[in-house]
Design a protein around this motif. Structure first.
Motif, PDB file in Angstrom:
ATOM      1  N   THR A  89      -8.799  -4.598   0.939  1.00 24.22           N
ATOM      2  CA  THR A  89      -8.176  -3.574   1.781  1.00 24.22           C
ATOM      3  C   THR A  89      -8.725  -2.210   1.383  1.00 24.22           C
ATOM      4  O   THR A  89      -9.404  -2.066   0.367  1.00 24.22           O
ATOM      5  CB  THR A  89      -6.646  -3.541   1.591  1.00 24.22           C
ATOM      6  OG1 THR A  89      -6.336  -3.048   0.263  1.00 24.22           O
ATOM      7  CG2 THR A  89      -6.034  -4.917   1.772  1.00 24.22           C
ATOM      8  N   PHE A  90      -8.434  -1.181   2.190  1.00 27.80           N
ATOM      9  CA  PHE A  90      -8.655   0.188   1.738  1.00 27.80           C
ATOM     10  C   PHE A  90      -7.455   0.539   0.882  1.00 27.80           C
ATOM     11  O   PHE A  90      -6.337   0.660   1.379  1.00 27.80           O
ATOM     12  CB  PHE A  90      -8.786   1.163   2.908  1.00 27.80           C
ATOM     13  CG  PHE A  90      -9.200   2.556   2.469  1.00 27.80           C
ATOM     14  CD1 PHE A  90     -10.527   2.943   2.555  1.00 27.80           C
ATOM     15  CD2 PHE A  90      -8.280   3.446   1.938  1.00 27.80           C
ATOM     16  CE1 PHE A  90     -10.924   4.212   2.126  1.00 27.80           C
ATOM     17  CE2 PHE A  90      -8.661   4.700   1.511  1.00 27.80           C
ATOM     18  CZ  PHE A  90      -9.995   5.091   1.603  1.00 27.80           C
ATOM     19  N   CYS A  91      -7.684   0.707  -0.411  1.00 25.78           N
ATOM     20  CA  CYS A  91      -6.568   0.816  -1.362  1.00 25.78           C
ATOM     21  C   CYS A  91      -6.406   2.251  -1.879  1.00 25.78           C
ATOM     22  O   CYS A  91      -7.339   2.829  -2.456  1.00 25.78           O
ATOM     23  CB  CYS A  91      -6.799  -0.138  -2.535  1.00 25.78           C
ATOM     24  SG  CYS A  91      -5.525  -0.031  -3.807  1.00 25.78           S
ATOM     25  N   THR A  95      -4.842  -4.133   6.338  1.00 31.44           N
ATOM     26  CA  THR A  95      -6.132  -3.481   6.095  1.00 31.44           C
ATOM     27  C   THR A  95      -6.041  -2.291   5.143  1.00 31.44           C
ATOM     28  O   THR A  95      -7.052  -1.897   4.552  1.00 31.44           O
ATOM     29  CB  THR A  95      -6.764  -3.001   7.418  1.00 31.44           C
ATOM     30  OG1 THR A  95      -5.857  -2.105   8.072  1.00 31.44           O
ATOM     31  CG2 THR A  95      -7.045  -4.182   8.330  1.00 31.44           C
ATOM     32  N   VAL A  96      -4.863  -1.708   4.981  1.00 28.31           N
ATOM     33  CA  VAL A  96      -4.681  -0.544   4.107  1.00 28.31           C
ATOM     34  C   VAL A  96      -3.510  -0.815   3.173  1.00 28.31           C
ATOM     35  O   VAL A  96      -2.465  -1.326   3.602  1.00 28.31           O
ATOM     36  CB  VAL A  96      -4.412   0.743   4.925  1.00 28.31           C
ATOM     37  CG1 VAL A  96      -4.175   1.935   4.000  1.00 28.31           C
ATOM     38  CG2 VAL A  96      -5.573   1.025   5.874  1.00 28.31           C
ATOM     39  N   ASN A 140      -9.931   2.622  -3.444  1.00 26.77           N
ATOM     40  CA  ASN A 140     -10.919   3.375  -2.679  1.00 26.77           C
ATOM     41  C   ASN A 140     -10.647   4.871  -2.755  1.00 26.77           C
ATOM     42  O   ASN A 140     -11.562   5.686  -2.635  1.00 26.77           O
ATOM     43  CB  ASN A 140     -10.909   2.947  -1.209  1.00 26.77           C
ATOM     44  CG  ASN A 140     -11.232   1.481  -1.037  1.00 26.77           C
ATOM     45  OD1 ASN A 140     -10.337   0.635  -1.037  1.00 26.77           O
ATOM     46  ND2 ASN A 140     -12.510   1.165  -0.912  1.00 26.77           N
ATOM     47  N   ASN A 144     -13.040  11.375  -3.952  1.00 29.11           N
ATOM     48  CA  ASN A 144     -11.910  10.532  -3.546  1.00 29.11           C
ATOM     49  C   ASN A 144     -10.810  10.479  -4.609  1.00 29.11           C
ATOM     50  O   ASN A 144      -9.917   9.646  -4.538  1.00 29.11           O
ATOM     51  CB  ASN A 144     -12.372   9.105  -3.249  1.00 29.11           C
ATOM     52  CG  ASN A 144     -13.035   8.991  -1.893  1.00 29.11           C
ATOM     53  OD1 ASN A 144     -13.065   9.952  -1.136  1.00 29.11           O
ATOM     54  ND2 ASN A 144     -13.562   7.824  -1.579  1.00 29.11           N
ATOM     55  N   TYR A 189      -8.079  10.843   4.372  1.00 32.44           N
ATOM     56  CA  TYR A 189      -8.277   9.553   5.042  1.00 32.44           C
ATOM     57  C   TYR A 189      -8.478   9.743   6.546  1.00 32.44           C
ATOM     58  O   TYR A 189      -8.997   8.854   7.225  1.00 32.44           O
ATOM     59  CB  TYR A 189      -7.077   8.642   4.767  1.00 32.44           C
ATOM     60  CG  TYR A 189      -7.223   7.248   5.321  1.00 32.44           C
ATOM     61  CD1 TYR A 189      -8.143   6.343   4.785  1.00 32.44           C
ATOM     62  CD2 TYR A 189      -6.437   6.822   6.392  1.00 32.44           C
ATOM     63  CE1 TYR A 189      -8.278   5.069   5.299  1.00 32.44           C
ATOM     64  CE2 TYR A 189      -6.558   5.541   6.911  1.00 32.44           C
ATOM     65  CZ  TYR A 189      -7.478   4.665   6.364  1.00 32.44           C
ATOM     66  OH  TYR A 189      -7.605   3.396   6.871  1.00 32.44           O
TER      67      TYR A 189
END
Length: 449
Positions: free
Chosen positions: A112-114, A162-163, A181, A217, A288
């Motif tokens: 996932t986008f973590c 997904t997130v 991420n 990030n 994001y």
């Protein structure tokens, strides 16, 4: 490890706040979930009400037969479980897949986008705010949280695939199992010295965590020895909260970035530490790609986290606040917030120290922070996973507190002291089982109104 091949998930220590979030998640995606915990709490009762079977004795015979198949059962443990625990050793001896909570979170979030939220203080509130912002903005998110979020009545927000948003727990270096991420670090104060030994080891671990993402990030509170985007209140940084005022019990403030000024942002949690938490969540969501207006609307509607400056009674005559603070820095933040809201009121606080080791390591700082309240009640130390340390007890801490109005109390006497007090503001503080007393305390205090 393929979670699709797992039918059953068994938790040793299911009542922990992070463990219970995972239990809810696995039940939601269709796994059979059960577990053990040492004591019955509000959290375990809520899980049982949702159909999860829990027992409170360390007894292999109480594990249902369906969970004794090593081929399709995942066992999740908390680091707080002692090495001689019978059920844990049964699973180890019989070839089960046994994982720590952080390892399982790493597996779930890897694809996932973590968003990972780290810090010795503030990570539960910050991750809850971020989870709320993303969910309210229509992002396909699941947030695994270390507290029950008001308005959701859960430590799990969303059902996205997904997130993910996760608390990156520094205890036992658990956060190094994650695959973020985008990350933030709220603080790197000394804590868990029983694990790390000294402050240098804590900071080294945080730096290792921070290096998991590129510096663009990583979002950090200004002043931390890390490379990332900085946030601050009223001083220069990449994201600044400024022009702060209080209107109808809410903070209203502006957010200044390198390229724009977002005016009249509204947020309901008191204390400058919570402004910092909100600003971190804002910066991550904006980076994001979430629109300013959506973030601002979500900040205004965020109701808080259970046991994080949680108003239990809020009337003109009497106020009762319950808070999870268990470190001197957190107690100072509670005091700052309550004095800002009630500058001319008499404040009585009851504190339950959490862990012998933490009390020993920070006794002078605890004494200093607790001396700020007008009147202080002190409960005995809540041991959690620890055995007693000779000479370390609540009486020792009480002696060091510089206050004329202080006393050591039992839980029963606490109720009587609150009943007879002429204070305007009542606060309970601590990460132990003092939170289980909130209902009884509310009952006593409501009789005074």
């Amino acid at each position: 490890m393929n979670l699709n091949q797992i039918h059953n998930v068994y938790f040793v220590g299911i009542g922990g706040i992070g463990m219970s979030a995972l239990a809810r998640y696995f039940q939601f995606i269709g796994k059979n979930v059960a577990g053990y915990d040492k004591t019955e709490t509000q959290l375990t009762s809520e899980l049982q009400e949702n159909g999860i079977k829990i027992h409170f004795e360390d007894d292999i015979n109480l594990i249902a037969d369906s969970f004794k198949n090593s081929e399709n059962t995942l066992v999740v443990i908390t680091p707080a479980v002692p090495k001689n625990h019978s059920e844990w050793n049964f699973f180890l001896d019989n070839g089960f897949t046994v994982k720590k909570r952080a390892e399982v979170l790493g597996i779930i979030t890897k694809d996932t986008f973590c968003f990972a939220v780290a810090g010795t203080h503030g990570k539960t509130t910050t991750s809850s705010i971020l989870g709320h912002i993303l969910y309210e903005s229509g992002i396909d998110v699941t947030a695994f949280l270390g507290g029950i979020v008001e308005g959701y009545d859960s430590n799990l927000i969303g059902t996205g695939k997904t997130v993910t948003v996760v608390e990156a727990d520094e205890f036992d270096r658990s956060f190094l199992h994650l695959h973020p991420n985008m990350s933030c670090v709220t603080s790197m104060d000394a804590d868990h010295l029983d694990i790390y030994g000294d402050v240098a080891a804590i900071e080294a671990s945080f730096k290792e965590f921070a290096n998991k993402v590129p510096s663009e990030n990583l979002f950090i509170v200004k002043g931390l020895a890390l490379e990332g985007k900085t946030i601050a209140v009223n001083i220069g940084a990449d994201y600044i909260a400024q022009n702060i005022r209080i209107e109808n019990g809410f903070y209203v403030f502006d957010i200044k970035t390198a390229t724009e000024l977002i005016e009249n942002v509204k947020f309901g949690l008191p204390g400058h530490h919570n402004l910092t938490n909100a600003l971190l969540a804002f910066a991550m969501a904006k980076s994001y790609g979430v629109e300013n207006e959506k973030i601002s609307n979500a900040l205004a509607s965020f109701k808080g986290v259970r046991r994080r400056f949680s108003f239990q009674i809020r009337t003109e005559k009497l106020v009762y606040i319950d808070d999870y603070a268990h470190h001197p820095t957190e107690i100072n933040a509670v005091h700052q917030a309550v004095r800002e809201l009630y500058p001319n009121k008499k404040i009585i606080a009851c504190f339950q120290p959490h862990l012998y080791s933490r009390t020993k390591d920070f006794v002078e700082s605890f004494a200093e922070s607790l001396s700020q309240f007008d009147e202080l009640l002190l409960l005995e130390i809540y041991p959690a996973r620890e055995l007693p340390i000779e000479g370390v007890n609540a009486s020792w801490l009480l002696e060091k507190i510089n206050s004329k109005n202080k006393q050591l109390v039992t839980k029963e006497k606490l109720l009587t002291c609150f009943k007879n007090s002429d204070a305007d503001v009542y606060i309970t503080i601590g990460a132990g089982d003092i939170g289980e007393m909130v209902k009884d305390i509310k009952k006593v205090l409501n009789e005074k109104i």
